[in-house]
Design a protein around this motif. Structure first.
Motif, PDB file in Angstrom:
ATOM      1  N   VAL A 110      40.362  31.939  78.187  1.00 37.69           N
ATOM      2  CA  VAL A 110      40.453  32.787  76.944  1.00 37.69           C
ATOM      3  C   VAL A 110      40.733  31.764  75.532  1.00 37.69           C
ATOM      4  CG1 VAL A 110      41.509  34.724  75.672  1.00 37.69           C
ATOM      5  CG2 VAL A 110      41.312  34.813  78.258  1.00 37.69           C
ATOM      6  N   ARG A 111      39.767  32.086  74.722  1.00 37.61           N
ATOM      7  CA  ARG A 111      39.831  31.247  73.457  1.00 37.61           C
ATOM      8  C   ARG A 111      39.810  32.048  72.265  1.00 37.61           C
ATOM      9  NH1 ARG A 111      40.906  28.420  77.101  1.00 37.61           N
ATOM     10  NH2 ARG A 111      40.053  26.373  77.808  1.00 37.61           N
ATOM     11  N   THR A 112      40.555  31.592  71.201  1.00 36.84           N
ATOM     12  CA  THR A 112      40.478  32.208  69.799  1.00 36.84           C
ATOM     13  C   THR A 112      38.559  32.335  69.393  1.00 36.84           C
ATOM     14  OG1 THR A 112      42.387  31.131  69.148  1.00 36.84           O
ATOM     15  CG2 THR A 112      40.960  31.989  67.483  1.00 36.84           C
ATOM     16  N   GLY A 113      38.703  33.599  68.971  1.00 37.16           N
ATOM     17  CA  GLY A 113      37.252  33.919  68.788  1.00 37.16           C
ATOM     18  C   GLY A 113      36.720  34.753  69.823  1.00 37.16           C
ATOM     19  N   ASP A 114      37.060  34.981  71.003  1.00 38.40           N
ATOM     20  CA  ASP A 114      36.268  35.760  72.099  1.00 38.40           C
ATOM     21  C   ASP A 114      36.462  37.072  71.837  1.00 38.40           C
ATOM     22  OD1 ASP A 114      36.119  33.282  73.302  1.00 38.40           O
ATOM     23  OD2 ASP A 114      37.555  33.549  74.975  1.00 38.40           O
ATOM     24  N   ARG A 115      35.603  37.940  72.315  1.00 39.76           N
ATOM     25  CA  ARG A 115      35.563  39.341  72.192  1.00 39.76           C
ATOM     26  C   ARG A 115      36.020  40.052  73.573  1.00 39.76           C
ATOM     27  NH1 ARG A 115      35.464  42.371  67.795  1.00 39.76           N
ATOM     28  NH2 ARG A 115      34.128  43.815  68.491  1.00 39.76           N
ATOM     29  N   ILE A 116      36.622  40.704  73.779  1.00 36.40           N
ATOM     30  CA  ILE A 116      37.335  41.295  74.975  1.00 36.40           C
ATOM     31  C   ILE A 116      37.585  42.662  75.210  1.00 36.40           C
ATOM     32  CG2 ILE A 116      38.695  39.126  75.640  1.00 36.40           C
ATOM     33  CD1 ILE A 116      41.249  40.520  75.178  1.00 36.40           C
ATOM     34  N   THR A 117      37.323  43.333  76.256  1.00 35.59           N
ATOM     35  CA  THR A 117      37.288  44.878  76.413  1.00 35.59           C
ATOM     36  C   THR A 117      38.864  45.157  76.510  1.00 35.59           C
ATOM     37  OG1 THR A 117      34.955  45.058  76.785  1.00 35.59           O
ATOM     38  CG2 THR A 117      36.458  46.782  77.108  1.00 35.59           C
ATOM     39  N   VAL A 118      39.521  45.863  75.763  1.00 37.42           N
ATOM     40  CA  VAL A 118      40.935  46.312  75.962  1.00 37.42           C
ATOM     41  C   VAL A 118      41.086  47.670  76.067  1.00 37.42           C
ATOM     42  CG1 VAL A 118      43.109  46.221  75.059  1.00 37.42           C
ATOM     43  CG2 VAL A 118      41.666  44.253  74.660  1.00 37.42           C
ATOM     44  N   THR A 119      41.706  48.218  77.305  1.00 31.36           N
ATOM     45  CA  THR A 119      41.949  49.762  77.546  1.00 31.36           C
ATOM     46  C   THR A 119      43.397  49.969  77.109  1.00 31.36           C
ATOM     47  OG1 THR A 119      40.058  49.751  78.964  1.00 31.36           O
ATOM     48  CG2 THR A 119      41.606  51.641  79.097  1.00 31.36           C
ATOM     49  N   THR A 120      43.715  50.633  76.594  1.00 30.88           N
ATOM     50  CA  THR A 120      45.176  51.173  76.446  1.00 30.88           C
ATOM     51  C   THR A 120      45.204  52.785  76.609  1.00 30.88           C
ATOM     52  OG1 THR A 120      45.036  51.767  73.901  1.00 30.88           O
ATOM     53  CG2 THR A 120      45.047  49.375  74.509  1.00 30.88           C
ATOM     54  N   PRO A 121      46.462  53.240  76.479  1.00 34.15           N
ATOM     55  CA  PRO A 121      46.658  54.764  76.716  1.00 34.15           C
ATOM     56  C   PRO A 121      45.743  55.465  75.636  1.00 34.15           C
ATOM     57  CG  PRO A 121      48.798  53.762  76.834  1.00 34.15           C
ATOM     58  CD  PRO A 121      47.696  52.766  76.600  1.00 34.15           C
ATOM     59  N   ALA A 122      45.421  54.959  74.402  1.00 37.37           N
ATOM     60  CA  ALA A 122      44.677  55.555  73.350  1.00 37.37           C
ATOM     61  C   ALA A 122      43.269  55.312  73.699  1.00 37.37           C
ATOM     62  CB  ALA A 122      45.111  54.847  71.965  1.00 37.37           C
ATOM     63  N   GLY A 123      42.670  54.595  74.551  1.00 39.74           N
ATOM     64  CA  GLY A 123      41.129  54.538  74.691  1.00 39.74           C
ATOM     65  C   GLY A 123      40.974  53.066  75.100  1.00 39.74           C
ATOM     66  N   SER A 124      39.534  52.695  75.079  1.00 42.83           N
ATOM     67  CA  SER A 124      39.085  51.495  75.375  1.00 42.83           C
ATOM     68  C   SER A 124      38.130  50.996  74.084  1.00 42.83           C
ATOM     69  CB  SER A 124      38.037  51.561  76.565  1.00 42.83           C
ATOM     70  OG  SER A 124      38.730  51.818  77.622  1.00 42.83           O
ATOM     71  N   GLY A 125      38.226  49.727  73.955  1.00 40.84           N
ATOM     72  CA  GLY A 125      37.479  49.323  72.753  1.00 40.84           C
ATOM     73  C   GLY A 125      37.418  47.818  72.816  1.00 40.84           C
ATOM     74  N   SER A 126      36.422  47.379  72.052  1.00 31.82           N
ATOM     75  CA  SER A 126      36.317  45.593  71.938  1.00 31.82           C
ATOM     76  C   SER A 126      37.138  45.266  70.886  1.00 31.82           C
ATOM     77  CB  SER A 126      34.725  45.358  71.928  1.00 31.82           C
ATOM     78  OG  SER A 126      34.540  44.061  71.836  1.00 31.82           O
ATOM     79  N   ARG A 127      37.917  44.066  71.276  1.00 28.33           N
ATOM     80  CA  ARG A 127      38.770  43.435  70.411  1.00 28.33           C
ATOM     81  C   ARG A 127      38.438  42.025  70.108  1.00 28.33           C
ATOM     82  NH1 ARG A 127      43.111  47.419  69.405  1.00 28.33           N
ATOM     83  NH2 ARG A 127      42.104  49.319  70.352  1.00 28.33           N
ATOM     84  N   THR A 128      38.753  41.303  69.158  1.00 30.33           N
ATOM     85  CA  THR A 128      38.441  39.937  68.752  1.00 30.33           C
ATOM     86  C   THR A 128      39.927  39.314  69.063  1.00 30.33           C
ATOM     87  OG1 THR A 128      36.624  40.334  67.259  1.00 30.33           O
ATOM     88  CG2 THR A 128      37.737  38.366  67.162  1.00 30.33           C
TER      89      THR A 128
END
Length: 896
Positions: A173-191
């Protein structure tokens, strides 16, 4: 006396060497397991980890403390109260503060590094172990200043779509990567805008303070930079909150008791191993010592003829036993010092114990092993010495030729008492608590009574079993079978001494592995409502509420990881009977909650009956002194009735309301309408009315409450049923679509039951195999040792066979066949013990309404028997072959 003892040892060095080896090895095994067991009593002291840089920390109290007549009793709370927002604002006026929120996170197929910190082997409590990665959690970035996390690259998150993650040098994992994160509030793409070094106790994803507050509104803790006394004054004494400073800040670490909890299972395993290996070693050593003394009956007869008194003969035997016992016990303690660190290292490497597990400096296991060895040496000589002392000279000389199968009355009574005790224990357990027979401590220790009982009756059992097993070989052409049968039948003490280690090992192997193999099919059997065909949906996972994930891939997301399960509640058969839902949707992780978006979508599926429930606990003070915590599930009774069939034995489940509670038969208060005071999962005390009572069964069939009393716990399971007249496929498709959209797993009930109750495996099976391996190694060495002693005592018999015309090959063949016959005797007696033990297990399962046939571990039994037979033959034939190098005429004059 001492000179006579030393002369006897020098003359019969093979006998004493055999006793020495058997005892030294037994003491060594007891010392090794004892030192490893002693190392589990104290977990290493660790200071605060997560909030090591926080001067003062305010969080919900995690311990319930109750004053009783015998002192303060404490119990861990599962749902500490959140910090009220008003209090957080008041604390902010004292100095700089940072609010902490912790919530579960799934990072798609991205592997976040938690530092590879191994906390446990196979313990519970939700901690990671055996090299597994810590679970992934989310936090607000401002609280990172009070923790060990420091930026190694990038910057802090400044917008809702930005995160900082833990990443090691090889995480990818490096700075600038886009990852998909799922939390209790839902899923989304984060930087990923920054990375921090792994701290070891968790894998973390940091969000902005505002984003973390949106995902998890409750405040878990507040870091305060102010005087502790001022903070305590603002918090107050009866707020249900704790002010932590110094080492107390460790209570806010993830799973602060993980080190101690990690040792619980290791302690249980080593305690069992120590008990079983001590039993095996004591049994075999006592048999070997007794046989070694019995070999010298002719010598004792000569001493009596020369004028020795019975007391002098007994003192001679005791002096020899003390001398050999002291030397062998000392050597065994030395073996323990060498073996214990190696055992601890192996257990840590295999994941049975934590990686930090090591042997301490405790000395009491060595003292225990030493005095146990000396006591066993004396105990093994007592019976034979007493018999030798009271036997007349002429009778002793005559008796030395053939062993008598008679037993003294005292031995008959003791053997009958031991066998009767074992039978009564099982019978009482089957009548009062069939589930108790299936507990590990029971089925591990139950065979011991039967083994001891059969060993005490060996003089009357060995001869008929030997004759039965050698009936066919004795009728084959040639004299080999006949001679083997007669030799084994005539030398009862020799036969019993060689058969003893085989009996013990076969009985333990078949009982331990057979019980788990019999129990597993009952636990893992699939089940579904009659007439309900299986639903095949797209990408169906297979995990229970606390199991490793096999997830529905959400768009752009891959698999994620969750902690291994800690099974709770009823057993699988009961779960299948009680849960009538078609689908079960569990949360991902032990303390996680289902996504509110998924819950909302599921509630609006046409034709679906939904029961959303929460896991919590209740604690009750029993008999004024004992705090007893029970697992509880908070449900809406009307919704639960549509998807479950609970085993109610009194009252009505439908009467459950905010002032009521459903208990099980194990509770002291089981009268309908009676009120009982309980503490909820957050420590609040309430008085509730008993509205229904459930049967206990094989599981605990815990407690049921309404969501009002769930102590703020989130929804962690949804049971979904299909209403009559509704298309099941349509409900299933809508449910799977909601799961894919929110990163939530949807399971059929059968999948949930099967995944939640896997067969015995992993470290548990490895632990049982470790116990059996220790027993088998010791049995093998003891077997070889006893065979060498027995063969060395028979050189005159071998010479007589040679003088009668037998060739060397024929003599060796007789010795080998006799060794096989004796091993078969031990295997048959051991199989009888295992059969009785497995019969009790099968009866218990039948009484619990679980249909399962007895599973015999033929492979394990075969391995034990084959290994024992090979050792017995090799170490009987080799000494005999060496003895046959001497001329038969010279051997014929040798007196044993």
């Amino acid at each position: 006396m001492l000179s006579l003892v030393l002369q006897g040892i020098r003359t019969r060095w093979v006998t004493f060497a055999g006793s020495f080896v058997a005892l030294a090895l037994g003491v060594g095994i007891v010392a090794t397991t004892g030192m490893a067991l002693a190392a589990t009593f104290d977990a290493p002291h660790r200071g605060p980890e997560r909030f090591a840089a926080a001067p003062v920390l305010v969080r919900g109290e995690d311990r319930l403390r109750v004053d009783t007549p015998i002192g303060v009793r404490t119990q861990k709370l599962t749902d500490p109260r959140p910090v009220p927002a008003e209090l957080a604002a008041a604390l902010a006026r004292l100095g700089r503060t940072a609010q902490d929120r912790t919530f579960p996170v799934s990072a798609g197929n991205t592997v976040l590094d938690g530092g590879g910190h191994s906390n446990a082997g196979n313990g519970g409590g939700g901690h990671r172990g055996g090299g597994e990665r810590p679970e992934i959690v989310g936090h607000p970035w401002p609280v990172a200043a009070a923790t060990p996390y420091r930026l190694t690259s990038g910057r802090a998150p400044a917008a809702a779509g930005e995160v900082v993650v833990t990443a090691g040098d090889d995480s990818g994992v490096r700075t600038g990567d886009r990852i998909t994160v799922t939390t209790p509030a839902g899923s989304g793409s984060r930087t990923v805008v920054g990375t921090v070094r792994p701290a070891g106790f968790e894998s973390a994803v940091f969000f902005t303070a505002a984003e973390a507050a949106r995902i998890s509104p409750g405040i878990d803790a507040v870091v305060v930079h102010a005087d502790p006394a001022a903070v305590r004054a603002v918090v107050g004494e009866d707020s249900g909150l704790a002010v932590l400073t110094g080492d107390d800040r460790r209570r806010a670490d993830p799973d602060p008791d993980r080190d101690a909890e990690a040792l619980v299972s290791v302690n249980a395993l080593l305690g069992t191993a120590a008990g079983i290996t001590a039993f095996v070693s004591v049994s075999v050593v006592a048999s070997t010592f007794s046989y070694g003394v019995a070999q010298r009956r002719r010598e004792f007869g000569l001493l009596r003829t020369a004028g020795a008194t019975p007391g002098q003969v007994r003192r001679l035997v005791y002096a020899e036993a003390v001398l050999v016992g002291v030397l062998a016990s000392a050597a065994g303690c030395r073996l323990g010092l060498l073996g214990a660190p190696r055992l601890a290292s192996w257990m840590a490497g295999e994941g049975i114990a934590p990686r930090w597990f090591a042997i301490g400096d405790q000395s009491w296991p060595l003292h225990t092993a030493f005095w146990t060895g000396l006591a066993v040496a004396l105990a093994g000589a007592v019976t034979a010495a007493h018999r030798a002392g009271r036997t007349g000279p002429v009778e002793a000389l005559r008796e030395s030729a053939v062993d008598s199968a008679s037993m003294p009355l005292s031995r008959v009574l003791l053997g009958a008492a031991v066998l009767l005790t074992g039978a009564v224990v099982v019978a009482v357990a089957l009548v009062q608590d069939p589930g108790g027979v299936l507990r590990r401590k029971t089925y591990l220790t139950q065979p011991m009574l039967l083994i001891v009982g059969l060993a005490l009756f060996a003089p009357v059992l060995v001869r008929p079993v030997t004759r039965f097993l050698t009936w066919l070989p004795a009728r084959l052409p040639g004299a080999t079978g006949v001679l083997a049968r007669e030799n084994a039948s005539a030398g009862l003490r020799r036969t019993a001494a060689v058969a003893a280690p085989v009996l013990v090992t076969v009985a333990l192997a078949a009982s331990l592995m057979g019980t788990t193999a019999t129990h597993d099919p009952a636990r893992a059997a699939e089940g579904r409502a009659p007439g309900t065909p299986p639903i095949r949906g797209p990408a169906v996972g297979a995990k229970p509420s606390h199991a490793p994930r096999v997830p529905h891939p959400a768009p752009g997301a891959g698999a994620s990881w969750a902690p291994p399960p800690t099974p709770r509640g009823p057993g699988p058969a009961e779960a299948r009977a009680q849960v009538t839902a078609d689908f079960v949707v569990p949360a991902d992780g032990e303390h996680a909650s289902l996504s509110p978006r998924f819950v909302e979508r599921a509630r609006h599926i046409p034709g679906a009956a939904i029961s959303a429930s929460r896991s919590t606990t209740v604690t009750v003070l029993e008999e004024g002194t004992a705090l007893v915590r029970s697992e509880a599930r908070a449900v809406d009774p009307a919704d639960a009735a549509a998807v479950s069939a609970l085993p109610v034995v009194a009252g009505r489940f439908a009467d459950l309301d905010d002032g009521g509670i459903v208990v099980n038969e194990e509770w002291l208060t089981t009268t309908i309408g009676e009120r009982v005071g309980v503490w909820l999962g957050d420590g609040r005390k309430v008085t509730l009315r008993v509205v229904a009572v459930l049967s206990t069964g094989t599981g605990n069939n815990g407690v049921y409450l309404t969501p009002h009393n769930a102590a703020g716990a989130g929804i962690d399971r949804i049971d979904v049923g299909v209403r009559g007249g509704t298309d099941r496929s349509a409900v299933a498709e809508a449910l799977y679509a909601a799961g894919r959209a929110t990163g939530t797993d949807v399971l059929t009930t059968a999948q949930w039951v099967r995944a939640g109750h896997p067969p015995t495996g992993g470290s548990t099976r490895l632990g049982l195999l470790m116990i059996l391996a220790i027993a088998l190694v010791y049995t093998g060495i003891a077997l070889a040792n006893t065979q060498v002693m027995a063969t060395a005592d028979r050189v005159r018999d071998l010479a007589v066979l040679r003088l009668a015309g037998a060739t060397k090959a024929q003599v060796l063949r007789v010795v080998g066949v006799e060794a096989l016959a004796v091993v078969a005797v031990g295997a048959v007696l051991g199989a009888a013990v295992a059969a009785l033990n497995l019969l009790g297990v099968r009866t218990a399962l039948g009484l619990l309404g679980v249909g399962s046939g007895v599973v015999v571990p033929w492979a394990v039994i075969g391995l034990v028997v084959v290994a024992s037979a090979a050792l017995a033959v090799v170490f009987a034939v080799l000494p005999a072959r060496l003895a046959l190098r001497t001329r038969p005429v010279d051997l014929a004059g040798t007196r044993a």
